[in-house]
Design a protein around this motif. Structure first.
Motif, short mmCIF file in Angstrom:
data_model
loop_
_atom_site.label_atom_id
_atom_site.label_comp_id
_atom_site.label_asym_id
_atom_site.label_seq_id
_atom_site.Cartn_x
_atom_site.Cartn_y
_atom_site.Cartn_z
N ASN A 196 0.84 -1.19 0.00
CA ASN A 196 0.00 0.00 0.00
C ASN A 196 0.87 1.24 0.00
O ASN A 196 1.86 1.31 0.74
CB ASN A 196 -0.90 0.02 1.24
CG ASN A 196 -1.95 -1.07 1.19
OD1 ASN A 196 -2.77 -1.11 0.28
ND2 ASN A 196 -1.92 -1.97 2.17
N LEU A 197 0.51 2.21 -0.85
CA LEU A 197 1.22 3.48 -0.90
C LEU A 197 0.36 4.57 -0.29
O LEU A 197 -0.85 4.63 -0.55
CB LEU A 197 1.57 3.85 -2.34
CG LEU A 197 2.72 3.11 -3.03
CD1 LEU A 197 2.83 3.57 -4.47
CD2 LEU A 197 4.02 3.33 -2.30
N GLY A 198 0.99 5.44 0.49
CA GLY A 198 0.28 6.58 1.04
C GLY A 198 1.16 7.81 1.01
O GLY A 198 2.38 7.71 1.21
N VAL A 199 0.57 8.97 0.72
CA VAL A 199 1.31 10.24 0.72
C VAL A 199 1.09 10.91 2.07
O VAL A 199 -0.04 11.20 2.46
CB VAL A 199 0.84 11.16 -0.42
CG1 VAL A 199 1.58 12.50 -0.36
CG2 VAL A 199 1.05 10.50 -1.77
N VAL A 200 2.18 11.14 2.78
CA VAL A 200 2.12 11.81 4.08
C VAL A 200 2.39 13.29 3.86
O VAL A 200 3.47 13.67 3.37
CB VAL A 200 3.16 11.21 5.05
CG1 VAL A 200 3.09 11.92 6.40
CG2 VAL A 200 2.94 9.72 5.23
N SER A 201 1.42 14.13 4.22
CA SER A 201 1.56 15.57 4.03
C SER A 201 1.71 16.24 5.39
O SER A 201 0.88 16.06 6.29
CB SER A 201 0.32 16.12 3.31
OG SER A 201 0.43 17.53 3.15
N LEU A 202 2.79 17.02 5.53
CA LEU A 202 3.05 17.71 6.80
C LEU A 202 2.86 19.21 6.68
O LEU A 202 3.17 19.95 7.60
CB LEU A 202 4.49 17.42 7.26
CG LEU A 202 4.82 15.93 7.46
CD1 LEU A 202 6.29 15.78 7.83
CD2 LEU A 202 3.94 15.34 8.54
N GLY A 203 2.37 19.66 5.56
CA GLY A 203 2.18 21.08 5.31
C GLY A 203 2.41 21.37 3.84
O GLY A 203 2.74 20.47 3.06
N GLU A 204 2.25 22.61 3.46
CA GLU A 204 2.39 22.97 2.06
C GLU A 204 3.81 22.71 1.56
O GLU A 204 4.78 23.22 2.12
CB GLU A 204 2.03 24.45 1.86
CG GLU A 204 1.99 24.85 0.40
CD GLU A 204 1.50 26.27 0.21
OE1 GLU A 204 1.63 26.78 -0.92
OE2 GLU A 204 1.00 26.87 1.18
N GLY A 205 3.94 21.90 0.54
CA GLY A 205 5.24 21.57 -0.03
C GLY A 205 6.06 20.60 0.78
O GLY A 205 7.21 20.33 0.44
#
Length: 421
Positions: A196-205
C-alpha cells in the motif's frame, strides 16, 4: 489485484521490401532502374506513465508487435516508415531480457522511454544496385526482420519510506493514520496481501511517499509468507521505519521480531540491511507496552532512534513523521542498478557458427541469417548476390574445414541447399 511481475513477447516491425522497377516513358529509351527503398519497421517502446500502479494490463495481453514499413514503389518512391508501438508501464518498472537476464532499462520518471525491440531497416530498391557493370539490376532486397524478445517486467514501487515489521505489528493502521491510504485492517496476520502506498503531508510543499510492505516473516527471502514477492519493493526506499508490536501480543518478543526481519533483509540484499532505520514501537496504548519499551531502548538505543507510538489513537505518530521528513531531506536516493549495468554492451559476435543436427549442417548467426532473410530467394540475381556474400564472409571455406562433403545438406534458417565443392 496487484500485479508486480509480467512476462511479455515483443517484436519490432519488419522493414518494407525494396522495389524492382524500370523507367518506361515515351522518349526515354532504356530509362534504367527506378525502384524505391522500403520503409523502416516500427520500434517497440516502453514508456513510463505516472498514472499506472500495477502491471495488470499485461495479464490480458502478452504479445506486442510493431507495424512493418511500407514497401518501396516505382518512380524512385520510398516506402513510409511504420509508427512506433508505445506501451505504457508504471514508474518503477525494471525491464529484463528473459534469455540473457540483461537489464534493458529501469523506468523511474514520467515519460521516460526504453526501446526494447528495434524495427528492421527497409530493403533497398533496384536503383541502389545500379553500377558500371550492371546498369539494369533486376533484384532488390527484402526488408530486414525486426528484433524479437521475451521480456520480464518487474515493478519495484517508488516510495521514500518503507514500513517493515511482522504481520499484525500495526503497519497498515499507521499508514492509514498518517495518510489518505485506506488499506484493509483486521486483527489477524497477513491482513495485507498487497503493498500500500500513502502520501504523508506535513504542510504545504512538505510531503513524502510511504509504502507498507506486507508479508515479512522468518524465511521471507526464500519465499516464506509473502516476503518473496514483496521484498523487492523495499529496494528503492531511502529510509526504513521498523514497526514493532510493543505490547508483545500473541506472546511475541518485539526484539526477536526486529532481529529476524533485519536478518531477512541482509539475506535478500546486503545493502538493505545497511539502509537507515527508525524504530517505531507501536501499541503503546496496550498493557505491557511500557515494560517492553524499556527493554527495547536498553538494547537498541545505541544504534537506532526509537519512537513510542500508538497508531490507533495517533499518539507519537506526528513526531515520528516529522523526524522521517527531516531525515529524507538529508539522505541520498539509493542507486538500484549501477549506471554501467544499464548500458547496452556490444560484444563482438562471430558472423556465423556451424554445428551438425542429424544429417544436416546448420549455420546460425545474426549476420548470416539477416542476409538470408533479406534475399528474395525466388530471384536468380538476388540468390547470386547472396552466394557472393557468403563467399566473402568465408562460409564456404568454413564448411569445408568443418568437414562438409559434396552433397551434404546445409541449412540457414529457412534456406536449405546442397554443399558443392
Amino acid at each position: 489485484m496487484f500485479y508486480d511481475r509480467a512476462k511479455i513477447y515483443v517484436k519490432g516491425g519488419d522493414g518494407g521490401n525494396g522495389c524492382v522497377a524500370f523507367r518506361r516513358e515515351k522518349y526515354v529509351p532504356e530509362g534504367g532502374p527506378w525502384g524505391g527503398d522500403g520503409g523502416r519497421g516500427g520500434n517497440v517502446i516502453l514508456r513510463g506513465d505516472e498514472g499506472l500502479r500495477t502491471l495488470v494490463d499485461f495479464r490480458y495481453q502478452r504479445h506486442y508487435k510493431a507495424g512493418r514499413g511500407q514497401h518501396g514503389r516505382g518512380k524512385g518512391m520510398h516506402g513510409r516508415w511504420a509508427e512506433d508501438l508505445v506501451i505504457r508501464v508504471p514508474l518503477g518498472t525494471v525491464i529484463r531480457e528473459e534469455n540473457s537476464q540483461q537489464i534493458l532499462g529501469d523506468i523511474t520518471t514520467n515519460g521516460q522511454e526504453v526501446v526494447v525491440a528495434r524495427g528492421g531497416r527497409g530493403g533497398r530498391g533496384n536503383a541502389r544496385f545500379a553500377g558500371p557493370q550492371n546498369k539494369a539490376p533486376a533484384m532488390a532486397e527484402k526488408g530486414e526482420p525486426g528484433e524479437e524478445r521475451q521480456l520480464i517486467l518487474e515493478l519495484k514501487l517508488l516510495a521514500d519510506v518503507g514500513l517493515l515489521g511482522y504481520p499484525n505489528a500495526g503497519k497498515s493502521t499507521l499508514i492509514a493514520r498518517v495518510s489518505a491510504a485506506r488499506p484493509k485492517i483486521a486483527d489477524y496476520p497477513f491482513t495485507t496481501l498487497t503493498p500500500n502506498l500513502g502520501v504523508v503531508s506535513l504542510g504545504e510543499g512538505e510531503s513524502f511517499v510511504m509504502a507498507d510492505i506486507p508479508g515479512l516473516i522468518e524465511g521471507a527471502h526464500g519465499g516464506a509468507g509473502l516476503g518473496h514477492y514483496f521484498l523487492r519493493h523495499v529496494e528503492r526506499t531511502k529510509l526504513l521505519v521498523h514497526v514493532l508490536d510493543g505490547a508483545g501480543t500473541e506472546g511475541r518478543d518485539p526484539l526477536d521480531d526486529f532481529r529476524v526481519i533485519n536478518r531477512e533483509l541482509a539475506l535478500y540484499n546486503e545493502a538493505l540491511a545497511k539502509r537507515p532505520q527508525l524504530v517505531a514501537v507501536n501499541k503503546m496504548d496496550l498493557p505491557g507496552s511500557e515494560e517492553n519499551l524499556a527493554h527495547i531502548k536498553s538494547e537498541l538505543s545505541g544504534g537506532y532512534e526509537i519512537f513510542p507510538i500508538s497508531a490507533v489513537n495517533g499518539a507519537g505518530t506526528m513526531e515520528l513523521m516529522h523526524r522521517v521528513y527531516d531525515l529524507l531531506k538529508e539522505l541520498p536516493v539509493p542507486e538500484l542498478w549501477p549506471v554501467e549495468s544499464l548500458e547496452t554492451v556490444h560484444r563482438a559476435e562471430p558472423q556465423f557458427n556451424i554445428h551438425r543436427e542429424d544429417d544436416e549442417l546448420v549455420v546460425t548467426g545474426r549476420e548470416i541469417e539477416k542476409h538470408v532473410a533479406m534475399t528474395d530467394l525466388d530471384n536468380e540475381a538476388a540468390v547470386d548476390r547472396l552466394q557472393r556474400i557468403m563467399q566473402v564472409m568465408g562460409l564456404e571455406k568454413a564448411l569445408r574445414d568443418y568437414g562438409a562433403k559434396n552433397g551434404d545438406t546445409v541449412r540457414i534458417k529457412d534456406l536449405t541447399f546442397e554443399f558443392v565443392e
